[in-house]
Motif scaffolding. Structure first.
Motif, PDB file in Angstrom:
ATOM      1  N   ALA A  96      13.573   8.078   0.476  1.00 28.46           N
ATOM      2  CA  ALA A  96      13.090   7.714   2.252  1.00 28.46           C
ATOM      3  C   ALA A  96      11.705   8.048   2.166  1.00 28.46           C
ATOM      4  N   PRO A  97      10.662   7.125   2.111  1.00 25.01           N
ATOM      5  CA  PRO A  97       9.462   7.334   1.787  1.00 25.01           C
ATOM      6  C   PRO A  97       8.537   7.930   3.112  1.00 25.01           C
ATOM      7  N   ASP A 114      -1.547  14.741   0.322  1.00 26.96           N
ATOM      8  CA  ASP A 114      -1.361  14.410  -1.147  1.00 26.96           C
ATOM      9  C   ASP A 114      -0.369  13.460  -1.388  1.00 26.96           C
ATOM     10  N   GLY A 115       0.342  12.908  -0.170  1.00 26.86           N
ATOM     11  CA  GLY A 115       1.399  11.885  -0.507  1.00 26.86           C
ATOM     12  C   GLY A 115       2.735  12.685  -0.815  1.00 26.86           C
ATOM     13  N   ILE A 116       2.716  14.045  -0.843  1.00 27.55           N
ATOM     14  CA  ILE A 116       3.952  14.596  -1.483  1.00 27.55           C
ATOM     15  C   ILE A 116       4.873  14.920  -0.197  1.00 27.55           C
ATOM     16  N   ARG A 117       6.252  14.358  -0.367  1.00 27.19           N
ATOM     17  CA  ARG A 117       7.205  14.834   0.682  1.00 27.19           C
ATOM     18  C   ARG A 117       7.922  15.980   0.274  1.00 27.19           C
ATOM     19  N   SER A 118       8.425  16.785   1.189  1.00 27.65           N
ATOM     20  CA  SER A 118       9.030  17.940   0.806  1.00 27.65           C
ATOM     21  C   SER A 118      10.252  18.125   1.984  1.00 27.65           C
ATOM     22  N   ASN A 119      11.443  18.166   1.401  1.00 26.59           N
ATOM     23  CA  ASN A 119      12.807  18.146   2.190  1.00 26.59           C
ATOM     24  C   ASN A 119      13.729  19.009   1.461  1.00 26.59           C
ATOM     25  N   LEU A 174      -0.033  10.049  -7.110  1.00 24.62           N
ATOM     26  CA  LEU A 174       0.919   9.146  -6.730  1.00 24.62           C
ATOM     27  C   LEU A 174       1.798   9.556  -5.550  1.00 24.62           C
ATOM     28  N   GLY A 175       1.363  10.701  -5.144  1.00 19.58           N
ATOM     29  CA  GLY A 175       2.427  11.390  -4.083  1.00 19.58           C
ATOM     30  C   GLY A 175       3.625  11.895  -4.790  1.00 19.58           C
ATOM     31  N   GLY A 176       4.828  11.862  -4.496  1.00 19.75           N
ATOM     32  CA  GLY A 176       5.977  12.615  -5.062  1.00 19.75           C
ATOM     33  C   GLY A 176       7.015  13.241  -4.128  1.00 19.75           C
ATOM     34  N   CYS A 177       7.945  13.765  -4.372  1.00 20.63           N
ATOM     35  CA  CYS A 177       8.913  14.259  -3.516  1.00 20.63           C
ATOM     36  C   CYS A 177       9.379  15.624  -4.383  1.00 20.63           C
ATOM     37  N   GLY A 180       0.944  -1.188   0.081  1.00 18.29           N
ATOM     38  CA  GLY A 180      -0.025   0.043  -0.112  1.00 18.29           C
ATOM     39  C   GLY A 180       0.841   1.132  -0.094  1.00 18.29           C
ATOM     40  N   GLY A 181       0.270   2.371  -0.090  1.00 15.48           N
ATOM     41  CA  GLY A 181       1.018   3.612  -0.168  1.00 15.48           C
ATOM     42  C   GLY A 181       1.131   4.120  -1.523  1.00 15.48           C
ATOM     43  N   ARG A 182       1.109   5.507  -1.691  1.00 14.90           N
ATOM     44  CA  ARG A 182       1.322   5.989  -3.069  1.00 14.90           C
ATOM     45  C   ARG A 182       2.688   5.994  -3.503  1.00 14.90           C
ATOM     46  N   GLU A 183       3.545   6.076  -2.749  1.00  9.84           N
ATOM     47  CA  GLU A 183       5.122   6.219  -3.103  1.00  9.84           C
ATOM     48  C   GLU A 183       5.517   4.768  -3.432  1.00  9.84           C
ATOM     49  N   ALA A 184       4.863   3.915  -2.926  1.00 11.43           N
ATOM     50  CA  ALA A 184       5.128   2.295  -3.565  1.00 11.43           C
ATOM     51  C   ALA A 184       4.573   2.081  -4.640  1.00 11.43           C
ATOM     52  N   ALA A 185       3.789   2.926  -5.330  1.00  9.55           N
ATOM     53  CA  ALA A 185       3.143   2.464  -6.496  1.00  9.55           C
ATOM     54  C   ALA A 185       4.078   2.026  -7.554  1.00  9.55           C
ATOM     55  N   GLN A 186       3.463   1.075  -8.584  1.00  9.27           N
ATOM     56  CA  GLN A 186       4.143   0.547  -9.634  1.00  9.27           C
ATOM     57  C   GLN A 186       3.916   1.699 -11.025  1.00  9.27           C
TER      58      GLN A 186
END
Length: 678
Positions: free
Chosen positions: A658-659, A597-602, A554-557, A265-271
């Motif tokens: 790093a999800p 939204d599953g969007i990571r920000s670093n 799908l999330g994102g970074c 599960g989880g958007r970051e793990a999407a194929q």
């Protein structure tokens, strides 16, 4: 079809190969193979094959008969002599007496008889070449021949056109059975110039390389001339929205809907998948046709394509500008039906197999979008391009076939046998993908310094990398020239990326420059200029990235280069440090507002990196001001080590992988407590 044979070029090829110790037969075989492979209406992406029967010396010093035949993985358009591995001919001929031979045993026998064990696997049609008596043999998937034979009455059309010049071979799946059948037909018709493999392609034979090649050109030309006489109007248009949505708008929606979530599960793990878009008058006539549900759903124009494009393309709903929610809803339902139909297709034929097959994913590899064009879909941009090129060829062949009569390819059970070929199934347990495979990474300021190192690092991890910079003339690969301080240019750049690859997954907002000056003396214009690049450009880039990321679902970074100036300002560096501090908090705001939204920000906080920001001249000035050598200045940290652009790049990569990390700042400076953060 133009005959490109040149006596002068042929002699040059012979001479060039002779310098490498390669004989005339193989030299000419390479020469004409390239002529055929350079014509996309004959061969595409590794398709087709050629051979020559000649004599070579084996390890014992004996001169023996060998078959030099195209090897797996080689493209006819660029082939070299090693791409035509030599196989002992006598053992291959002995196989003719067998009644059956599995594909696995066939491959084993062929590899066992290679003169050089390091050679690639000989073509799956090696035995076909071996069983025919001719010295030179050419095989292509000519568009014109396919259009002629991909008909309900294709055999009659071909027989009428070719008469005694070419013999007809009914469809048989490539392998031992096809080799035996072609040998049987060839023996019954010893004087023909070629074999027409119905709904598959064409073989031509000759005692010289020129003769086999010219026969291919001549027989294909006959098919082209016959098609040119067909004038029936085709593809009457359907009723479509007056204003279709743009490619950039629909591609991320399609890409998001077509992705396969991992079991965890989880958007970051999407194929995910990568896209390649194609359009043009012929493609638009095809996708806009009223009967697209009929002619596009028959199957591949030649069996080989099924391995790259699956059994059928997906026909998406026609997207209307301003109604993307409706397009997304309709497309989701249509994809669910496509997947259900694919599962049913697999179930229908898997039970008929002696050995059960492993079902492939139910995601289409070709998407037809009325009013827009078509997308090739693949695990990499290369795979997507191949699928798109094959789809474009399919459009051309079906168009010609429909002008002549009615397009009809091989039956569905035969398509299944090709798509689920045991030799292809064996590849499913191959090498694992790289960590960032199928990810589309965008790096601003990626033409030099930290940006270039970051682009290279992401590519090494398997990502499809796009560089954005003002000058991209030195960048290898896909790049977009863009001034990131111009919001319109940034939007256009991201639209281009979405239209090219289907979307975005990772954005490294790196572009920046260092302005200096005492904050009490600096002119407003200087400070505003620095804010434009070191803050507002980051906002513009991130905002456009989020626009696409949310459309994908799908999330994102998002990754920002903030520099140590954001938390540990240096004297006379206010014009640079102030906007960088704002960008640090911009990063945290994106983490806060778009985590849902599953969007990571670093961010990465780097210091004393020899790059386009910290130039040699600046290093010399700062080290002199501190009474240090350049080496001591660059290594003036707790670890006493110089930090490089590659070190910063690896930090960006680590954050991308790093999800469960967002809102973080990682320090890359060798140790500077004043700039350290959690």
């Amino acid at each position: 079809m133009q005959n490109l044979w040149s006596d002068q070029d042929a002699k040059a090829a012979i001479a060039a190969h002779a310098k490498k110790g390669i004989g005339e037969d193989l030299a000419l075989r390479v020469y004409t193979t390239r002529l055929l492979g350079g014509e996309p209406k004959l061969v595409l992406h590794g398709g087709g094959n050629t051979s020559v029967k000649t004599r070579m010396v084996d390890i014992t010093g004996q001169t023996i008969d060998v078959l030099c035949v195209k090897g797996s993985g080689w493209d006819m358009g660029t082939i070299e002599a090693p791409g035509l591995p030599a196989v002992r001919l006598a053992p291959l001929k002995e196989l003719h007496g067998l009644q059956a031979l599995s594909d696995e045993d066939m491959v084993n026998v062929q590899r066992s008889n290679l003169l050089d064990s390091k050679s690639p696997n000989p073509s799956v049609e090696t035995l076909l070449h071996a069983f025919l008596p001719h010295k030179f043999i050419d095989h292509t998937h000519s568009n014109a021949v396919l259009a002629l034979t991909d008909q309900p009455d294709g055999a009659a059309l071909a027989a009428d056109l070719y008469g005694k010049r070419a013999a007809l071979v009914p469809y048989v799946m490539p392998g031992f059975a096809l080799a035996r059948k072609c040998s049987e037909v060839g023996q019954a018709n010893p004087d023909v110039e070629g074999l027409i493999l119905l709904k598959h392609g064409i073989f031509t034979m000759g005692e010289t390389a020129e003769e086999a090649y010219v026969r291919m050109i001549d027989l294909v030309t006959l098919a082209e001339q016959r098609l040119a006489r067909a004038t029936r109007k085709i593809f009457p248009g359907a009723d479509l929205p007056a204003t279709p949505a743009s490619v950039a708008e629909i591609a991320p929606i399609l890409r998001g809907l077509m992705s396969i979530p991992a079991k965890s599960g989880g958007r970051e793990a999407a194929q995910r998948f990568v896209f390649e878009f194609c359009t043009g008058p012929e493609i638009m006539a095809f996708v806009n046709g009223k009967e697209i549900a009929r002619y596009s759903q028959q199957g591949p124009v030649t069996p080989d394509h099924a391995i790259r494009t699956k059994n059928l393309p997906f026909v998406a709903p026609a997207p209307e500008a301003g109604k993307l929610d409706a397009f997304e809803k309709a497309t989701k339902a249509a994809l669910e039906k496509f997947a259900a139909d694919y599962h049913a297709y697999f179930s229908r034929y898997n039970g008929q197999q002696i050995v059960a097959k492993k079902e492939l994913d139910p995601v289409p590899r070709v998407v037809l979008v009325p009013g827009v064009g078509l997308f090739g879909v693949g695990n990499t941009s290369k795979d997507a391009k191949i699928a798109a090129d094959l789809a474009e060829t399919t459009v051309a062949v079906i168009a010609d076939a429909e002008r002549l009569g009615t397009y009809e390819c091989i039956p569905e059970p035969d398509i299944f046998d090709i798509e689920y070929w045991s030799l292809e199934q064996a590849k499913l347990s191959g090498a694992a993908e790289k960590p960032l495979a199928r990810r589309i990474a965008v790096v601003t300021g990626g033409a030099s310094g930290i940006g270039a190192a970051t682009a290279a690092a992401f590519a090494k991890e398997g990502a499809e990398v796009v560089v954005i910079d003002r000058d991209v003339s030195t960048v290898k690969g896909f790049a977009v020239a863009c001034d990131v301080t111009d919001a319109a240019q940034v939007r256009a750049a991201f639209d281009k990326i979405a239209a090219t690859y289907g979307g975005v997954d990772i954005v490294v907002s790196n572009a920046g420059a260092a302005w200096q000056g005492k904050i009490g003396d600096v002119e407003d214009a200087t400070l505003r200029q620095s804010f434009e690049l070191n803050f507002w450009a980051h906002q513009s880039v991130a905002q456009n990235a989020v626009r696409i990321l949310r459309a994908q679902g799908l999330g994102g970074c998002l990754l920002f280069n903030t520099s140590k100036q954001a938390v540990n300002p240096g004297p006379d560096f206010g014009p640079y440090g102030l906007p960088k501090a704002a960008t640090l908090f911009l990063m945290r705001q994106y983490a806060l507002d778009h985590g849902a939204d599953g969007i990571r920000s670093n961010a990465v906080n780097a210091d004393r990196i020899r790059s386009n920001l910290l130039t040699d001249q600046m290093i010399a000035q700062r080290s002199k001001a501190r009474g240090l050598s350049e080496a001591d200045y660059m290594g003036g940290n707790l670890l006493g080590l110089e930090v490089t652009a590659d070190d910063v790049a690896q930090c960006f990569v680590s954050l991308a992988k790093a999800p469960k990390t967002t809102g973080a700042v990682l320090t890359v400076d060798g140790g500077n407590i004043a700039a350290a953060l959690r």
